[in-house]
Each structure stands twice: as C-alpha cells, then as structure tokens.
Scaffold this motif. Sequence first.
Motif, PDB file in Angstrom:
ATOM      1  N   ASP A  18       0.699  -1.388   0.029  1.00 49.45           N
ATOM      2  CA  ASP A  18       0.243   0.145   0.228  1.00 49.45           C
ATOM      3  C   ASP A  18       0.737   0.822   0.179  1.00 49.45           C
ATOM      4  O   ASP A  18       0.892   2.353  -0.763  1.00 49.45           O
ATOM      5  CB  ASP A  18      -1.031   0.080   1.214  1.00 49.45           C
ATOM      6  N   ASN A  19       2.325   1.488   0.391  1.00 51.41           N
ATOM      7  CA  ASN A  19       3.193   2.247  -0.161  1.00 51.41           C
ATOM      8  C   ASN A  19       3.803   2.289  -1.173  1.00 51.41           C
ATOM      9  O   ASN A  19       4.765   3.303  -0.553  1.00 51.41           O
ATOM     10  CB  ASN A  19       3.885   2.083   1.632  1.00 51.41           C
ATOM     11  N   GLY A  20       3.222   1.311  -1.764  1.00 55.65           N
ATOM     12  CA  GLY A  20       4.105   1.807  -2.905  1.00 55.65           C
ATOM     13  C   GLY A  20       5.769   0.558  -3.161  1.00 55.65           C
ATOM     14  O   GLY A  20       5.956   1.167  -4.237  1.00 55.65           O
ATOM     15  N   TYR A  21       6.176  -0.062  -2.021  1.00 57.25           N
ATOM     16  CA  TYR A  21       6.752  -1.086  -2.336  1.00 57.25           C
ATOM     17  C   TYR A  21       7.034  -2.674  -3.123  1.00 57.25           C
ATOM     18  O   TYR A  21       5.370  -2.829  -2.176  1.00 57.25           O
ATOM     19  CB  TYR A  21       7.896  -1.188  -0.849  1.00 57.25           C
ATOM     20  N   GLU A  22       7.307  -3.147  -3.307  1.00 59.83           N
ATOM     21  CA  GLU A  22       7.133  -4.581  -3.681  1.00 59.83           C
ATOM     22  C   GLU A  22       7.640  -5.123  -2.214  1.00 59.83           C
ATOM     23  O   GLU A  22       8.397  -5.006  -1.224  1.00 59.83           O
ATOM     24  CB  GLU A  22       8.470  -5.217  -4.448  1.00 59.83           C
ATOM     25  N   ALA A  23       7.105  -6.307  -2.071  1.00 52.09           N
ATOM     26  CA  ALA A  23       7.540  -7.427  -0.542  1.00 52.09           C
ATOM     27  C   ALA A  23       6.884  -8.553  -0.709  1.00 52.09           C
ATOM     28  O   ALA A  23       6.008  -9.242  -1.481  1.00 52.09           O
ATOM     29  CB  ALA A  23       6.373  -6.807   0.358  1.00 52.09           C
ATOM     30  N   TYR A  24       7.987  -9.448   0.152  1.00 48.25           N
ATOM     31  CA  TYR A  24       7.593 -10.977  -0.673  1.00 48.25           C
ATOM     32  C   TYR A  24       8.105 -11.482   0.240  1.00 48.25           C
ATOM     33  O   TYR A  24       8.972 -11.171   1.439  1.00 48.25           O
ATOM     34  CB  TYR A  24       8.323 -11.741  -1.875  1.00 48.25           C
ATOM     35  N   LEU A  25       7.477 -12.835   0.922  1.00 46.32           N
ATOM     36  CA  LEU A  25       7.530 -13.839   1.664  1.00 46.32           C
ATOM     37  C   LEU A  25       9.161 -14.311   1.616  1.00 46.32           C
ATOM     38  O   LEU A  25       8.708 -14.765  -0.257  1.00 46.32           O
ATOM     39  CB  LEU A  25       6.289 -14.667   1.704  1.00 46.32           C
ATOM     40  N   VAL A  26      10.443 -14.732   1.835  1.00 45.24           N
ATOM     41  CA  VAL A  26      11.065 -15.438   1.499  1.00 45.24           C
ATOM     42  C   VAL A  26      11.359 -16.500   2.309  1.00 45.24           C
ATOM     43  O   VAL A  26      11.719 -16.151   3.084  1.00 45.24           O
ATOM     44  CB  VAL A  26      11.567 -14.434   0.418  1.00 45.24           C
ATOM     45  N   GLY A  27      12.141 -17.332   1.624  1.00 41.39           N
ATOM     46  CA  GLY A  27      13.480 -18.454   2.147  1.00 41.39           C
ATOM     47  C   GLY A  27      12.585 -19.570   2.853  1.00 41.39           C
ATOM     48  O   GLY A  27      12.046 -20.281   2.984  1.00 41.39           O
ATOM     49  N   GLY A  28      13.372 -19.469   4.152  1.00 43.41           N
ATOM     50  CA  GLY A  28      12.388 -20.944   4.860  1.00 43.41           C
ATOM     51  C   GLY A  28      11.570 -21.266   4.930  1.00 43.41           C
ATOM     52  O   GLY A  28      10.577 -21.990   5.183  1.00 43.41           O
ATOM     53  N   CYS A  29      10.731 -20.029   5.346  1.00 44.84           N
ATOM     54  CA  CYS A  29       9.466 -19.819   5.518  1.00 44.84           C
ATOM     55  C   CYS A  29       8.578 -20.607   4.529  1.00 44.84           C
ATOM     56  O   CYS A  29       7.504 -21.718   4.417  1.00 44.84           O
ATOM     57  CB  CYS A  29       9.007 -18.860   5.467  1.00 44.84           C
ATOM     58  N   ILE A  30       8.846 -19.999   3.028  1.00 43.95           N
ATOM     59  CA  ILE A  30       7.943 -20.157   1.536  1.00 43.95           C
ATOM     60  C   ILE A  30       8.633 -21.870   1.577  1.00 43.95           C
ATOM     61  O   ILE A  30       7.438 -22.812   1.386  1.00 43.95           O
ATOM     62  CB  ILE A  30       8.606 -19.171   0.611  1.00 43.95           C
ATOM     63  N   ARG A  31      10.113 -21.698   1.850  1.00 45.90           N
ATOM     64  CA  ARG A  31      10.175 -23.633   2.059  1.00 45.90           C
ATOM     65  C   ARG A  31       9.346 -25.007   2.683  1.00 45.90           C
ATOM     66  O   ARG A  31       9.198 -25.655   2.214  1.00 45.90           O
ATOM     67  CB  ARG A  31      11.824 -23.687   2.480  1.00 45.90           C
ATOM     68  N   ASP A  32       9.513 -24.215   4.048  1.00 48.93           N
ATOM     69  CA  ASP A  32       8.644 -24.654   5.107  1.00 48.93           C
ATOM     70  C   ASP A  32       7.548 -25.165   4.695  1.00 48.93           C
ATOM     71  O   ASP A  32       6.239 -26.118   4.460  1.00 48.93           O
ATOM     72  CB  ASP A  32       8.548 -24.289   6.101  1.00 48.93           C
ATOM     73  N   ILE A  33       6.462 -24.134   3.899  1.00 49.19           N
ATOM     74  CA  ILE A  33       4.867 -24.300   3.719  1.00 49.19           C
ATOM     75  C   ILE A  33       4.639 -24.789   2.102  1.00 49.19           C
ATOM     76  O   ILE A  33       3.952 -26.103   2.436  1.00 49.19           O
ATOM     77  CB  ILE A  33       4.531 -23.711   3.422  1.00 49.19           C
ATOM     78  N   LEU A  34       5.952 -25.076   1.537  1.00 49.74           N
ATOM     79  CA  LEU A  34       5.522 -26.175  -0.407  1.00 49.74           C
ATOM     80  C   LEU A  34       5.700 -27.725   0.818  1.00 49.74           C
ATOM     81  O   LEU A  34       5.644 -28.332  -0.182  1.00 49.74           O
ATOM     82  CB  LEU A  34       6.673 -25.920  -0.348  1.00 49.74           C
ATOM     83  N   MET A  35       6.921 -27.567   1.564  1.00 52.93           N
ATOM     84  CA  MET A  35       6.865 -28.816   2.682  1.00 52.93           C
ATOM     85  C   MET A  35       5.627 -29.743   3.299  1.00 52.93           C
ATOM     86  O   MET A  35       6.016 -30.649   3.634  1.00 52.93           O
ATOM     87  CB  MET A  35       8.207 -28.903   2.900  1.00 52.93           C
ATOM     88  N   GLY A  36       4.539 -29.156   3.492  1.00 54.06           N
ATOM     89  CA  GLY A  36       3.907 -28.943   4.193  1.00 54.06           C
ATOM     90  C   GLY A  36       4.275 -28.955   6.032  1.00 54.06           C
ATOM     91  O   GLY A  36       3.184 -29.320   6.927  1.00 54.06           O
ATOM     92  N   ARG A  37       5.306 -27.890   6.426  1.00 51.95           N
ATOM     93  CA  ARG A  37       5.606 -27.836   7.507  1.00 51.95           C
ATOM     94  C   ARG A  37       5.081 -26.864   8.295  1.00 51.95           C
ATOM     95  O   ARG A  37       5.241 -25.444   7.555  1.00 51.95           O
ATOM     96  CB  ARG A  37       6.999 -27.938   7.279  1.00 51.95           C
ATOM     97  N   SER A  38       5.227 -26.607   9.812  1.00 52.54           N
ATOM     98  CA  SER A  38       4.927 -24.979   9.399  1.00 52.54           C
ATOM     99  C   SER A  38       6.202 -23.739  10.464  1.00 52.54           C
ATOM    100  O   SER A  38       6.749 -24.680  10.535  1.00 52.54           O
ATOM    101  CB  SER A  38       3.940 -25.164  11.344  1.00 52.54           C
ATOM    102  N   PRO A  39       5.741 -23.398   9.802  1.00 57.18           N
ATOM    103  CA  PRO A  39       7.158 -22.314   9.432  1.00 57.18           C
ATOM    104  C   PRO A  39       7.983 -21.706  11.006  1.00 57.18           C
ATOM    105  O   PRO A  39       7.022 -21.712  11.383  1.00 57.18           O
ATOM    106  CB  PRO A  39       6.700 -21.312   8.184  1.00 57.18           C
ATOM    107  N   LYS A  40       8.885 -21.897  11.281  1.00 63.96           N
ATOM    108  CA  LYS A  40       9.801 -20.619  12.839  1.00 63.96           C
ATOM    109  C   LYS A  40       9.224 -19.623  12.747  1.00 63.96           C
ATOM    110  O   LYS A  40       9.029 -19.201  13.528  1.00 63.96           O
ATOM    111  CB  LYS A  40      10.186 -21.996  13.360  1.00 63.96           C
ATOM    112  N   ASP A  41      10.394 -19.336  12.219  1.00 66.19           N
ATOM    113  CA  ASP A  41      10.031 -17.957  11.108  1.00 66.19           C
ATOM    114  C   ASP A  41       9.757 -17.237  10.308  1.00 66.19           C
ATOM    115  O   ASP A  41       9.310 -18.040   9.564  1.00 66.19           O
ATOM    116  CB  ASP A  41      11.707 -17.550  11.433  1.00 66.19           C
ATOM    117  N   TRP A  42       9.433 -15.880  10.224  1.00 64.21           N
ATOM    118  CA  TRP A  42       8.615 -15.377   8.823  1.00 64.21           C
ATOM    119  C   TRP A  42       9.884 -14.240   8.482  1.00 64.21           C
ATOM    120  O   TRP A  42      10.264 -13.530   8.965  1.00 64.21           O
ATOM    121  CB  TRP A  42       7.801 -14.590   9.565  1.00 64.21           C
TER     122      TRP A  42
END
Length: 449
Positions: A18-42
């Motif tokens: 909303d403030n005009g910046y690009e923003a993405y979830l990245v790294g281990g949290c996405i890896r864990d989600i794709l593996m069906g695991r609960s991320p420990k960190d965001w």
Amino acid sequence: MIIDIPGFVENILQRLSDNGYEAYLVGGCIRDILMGRSPKDWDITTSAMPDEVLKAFYDKRVVATGERYGTVTVIYQEGKAEVTTFRSEGAYSDGRHPDWVRFEKSIEEDLSRRDFTINSIAWNQGEGLIDPFGGIKDIGQGLIRTVGNPEDRFREDGLRMIRAVRFAANLGFSIDKLTLTAVEQLAGMIGMISAERVREELFKILIGPNPSYGIKTMLEAGLIKFVLPEILATVGFEQNNPHHDKDVFEHTLCVLEQTPDTLHIRLAALFHDAGKPYSYTLDDEGIGHFYGHNEKGAEIAVKALKRLRCSNKIIKQVALLVDYHMRHYRSNERSKLKRLIGEIGKENIFDLLSLQKADAMCKKKQKLIAAAAEMESTVRDIIIKNEPVNIEDLAINGDDLKHIGFKPGVQMGEILNELLNCVIEEPGLNKKESLIHIAQTKCTGQITD
C-alpha cells in the motif's frame, strides 16, 4: 497453490504494498510451507529501504536487528517478521558479516545472492511463487543445490558448506553432486569461519531428526577434519565387540540416533567413546580392553567444546556424562545407584541413564539393555520415595552434632558421611533420634568432654 499465512504477516506484506513497495515472503518460511511444514520464522524481502520500513510501521514496534545490512524486525502482538531490503552482498572475511551490502532493485537480484535453491523462492499474493533457480523442483526431488556455481557460493561464505549438510540431514534430503564436490574441495575454508558460527550449525545438526546422517555426511565431505578433528581417530577403529562389526565411529553414530534430542546428551553421545583409540590395551591373556576410555573421552570433549567456544555449563554437563557413562553399567544395586545419584546429582541422573541405555542398545547385548532399563526403574523409585542420596538429605546436620558434643571440622564430616552410608543401606534410619543414637554409639571417642 494456496499459501496460508498468519494475519499479521499478510498485514505486513499489504502495508508495504500500500505504501508503494514490492514485498515478498522469502526463504525458509516458503520452503517449509511448500513441504507442508509449519514455519518457525517469517522473513520478508522488500524494495523499501530500512528507514522507509520504519516509517511504514510507525505505529508498531520495530527493532533495528541488522539495519546496516538492511534488516529490521516488525513486531505485532501475534508474532514478528524480519523485513530485509532487496540486497546483494560480499564475502564474509571475518567469518560473521558480509564485507559489503548493496541494496538492489529487484526480487530476482535478491534471490540470486542466496545460498541454496530451496531457500531462493519468494511469494506474494499478487505474483504468486517466484522461483528463478528451480527450488520447487529441488524440494520435490529432495535435493540441496546451491544457487549458481557452488564454488562461488562457498567462497562467499564457507559456513554454507556446513549449512548444506544441516539442511540435508534435517530435511532428509541429499546433496547435489556438484555441490558436494565443491564442499570436498573447499572444506579447509571452515578454518576461516568463527567458532561460534560453526558451533551453531553443528548443534542444529546434532539436535535434528537425523544427526548420524549429518555427522557421516560431514565425514564424507571432508568437513569433520576441520570441525571435529577429535572424532577422526574413531573412524575405522575396531569396537572390539564380537556381536557386531561396527567400528567406534559407526557405534557412535548409532548412539547419537538412540539418544533424545537434547543438546548436551547428544554431545555426550558424540564423545562418549572418543577416548577408545587412546586407551586400548591387551591383558595377559591377549584380550583387548579400553580401560579409562571414559576419562580420556571427557578430556577430549572438554578440549573440543572449548575450541568451539561453548558455555561452561555445556562443557561441564557433557564431560560429566562422558566420564560417568560406564559407572554401574551392569549394576542394579540400590545402594550403589543412590551413591551414583549423590555424586552426579538428581538433575543429571536421567540424562546419564539415557546415554547408557542408548549405548547398550547399540552394543546389541540384551543383558546390558535389560540392565539399563532396570537401573532406570530403580532410580525412579529411589527419587519418588525421596530416599537419602547425599548429606543434605540427612535428618541431622552439623549443628545437631555440635549440640551433643561433637567437634566441628574434618571429623564431623567423616561422621556425617558414615551416617549417610547407614541411611543409604537402610533408609528407615533417617530419623533425627536414630542418627543421634548411631553417632553416639559409633563415635563416642570424638565427643568433647
């Protein structure tokens, strides 16, 4: 694919957008989600500069956890997320921090500087998954592969070599052939990395779900020589056990797998037989023994853990378990076990029994396994019944002895130890009147006139 994320994480992404910046979830949290695991960190990566992130979250608690490197932590009541500006970085000459950080303009440039393909995947609601290096495919194949040339990635930061092993062991993956070859060629770079960073990766391997795979992979990749050289002597050294053909190293790996995922117990398992190569002797009948290998193993453990800059608490815990792991191994005598509890403390006894039980299981000797289980049962009973195991548990103390005329000092200590021996053998004697009577009848020569 539906990516389910907590509301506060969604809010952070949306506010940056909303403030005009690009923003993405990245790294281990996405890896864990794709593996069906609960991320420990965001983790969130963004085109916003650190000061711009601070302004965007003016009404939230924001901590500058690594502002110099583009990272701030945004804290909500429900949780927190690290927000990092798109960046590229130089080598880690000091073994801890990149020599330089350059803020970048695109998510692709940010992903290209990351370590492994499985950690180089980004996502947001508008664009979905962004995977320029094939991380999703590698997750599906269970493969650890560097982003780009593995030698380049490891020369940037040598710790990534141990991280490759850690991810493989903890995720149950294998390491890509080219990546593993690069580790073998550059393993010596570990010597340039700070002991603290090496220690933390090693500890994550040890308390993970498959520590033996991690340690064995470190050996095969040539990393053990630079991380745990004390273990090398156990490789190929015969266990001297006719029941199985494992060497000391393979036996150690087995014990690691059988112990609970508690750091100091796993470390004790790693070092419990490290003294065997230095303690092997033949008796008069030509039979081999490892006399004193537990004391030598404790000495080796202390040396290694000091080099890794471990806390004094961890060092003492590990040394104690290694030193005592052969004590009363085959004994279920209640009095001996009470003395053992008194020596090492109630807070350590079940850790020791866990190590002994794992050791017995890996020796495949049914009598030892049964003895270890019986010892644990007896110890639990002793503690439940609150039977005396040290002088502090006696129903009498030094002041009581002084009141009936005993001299303070060394002699009084001897009397108290004698009384402890009595109540260890007969817990029912642990009454003040009974102990005073025993002291008076046994030690009348030490009472003052």
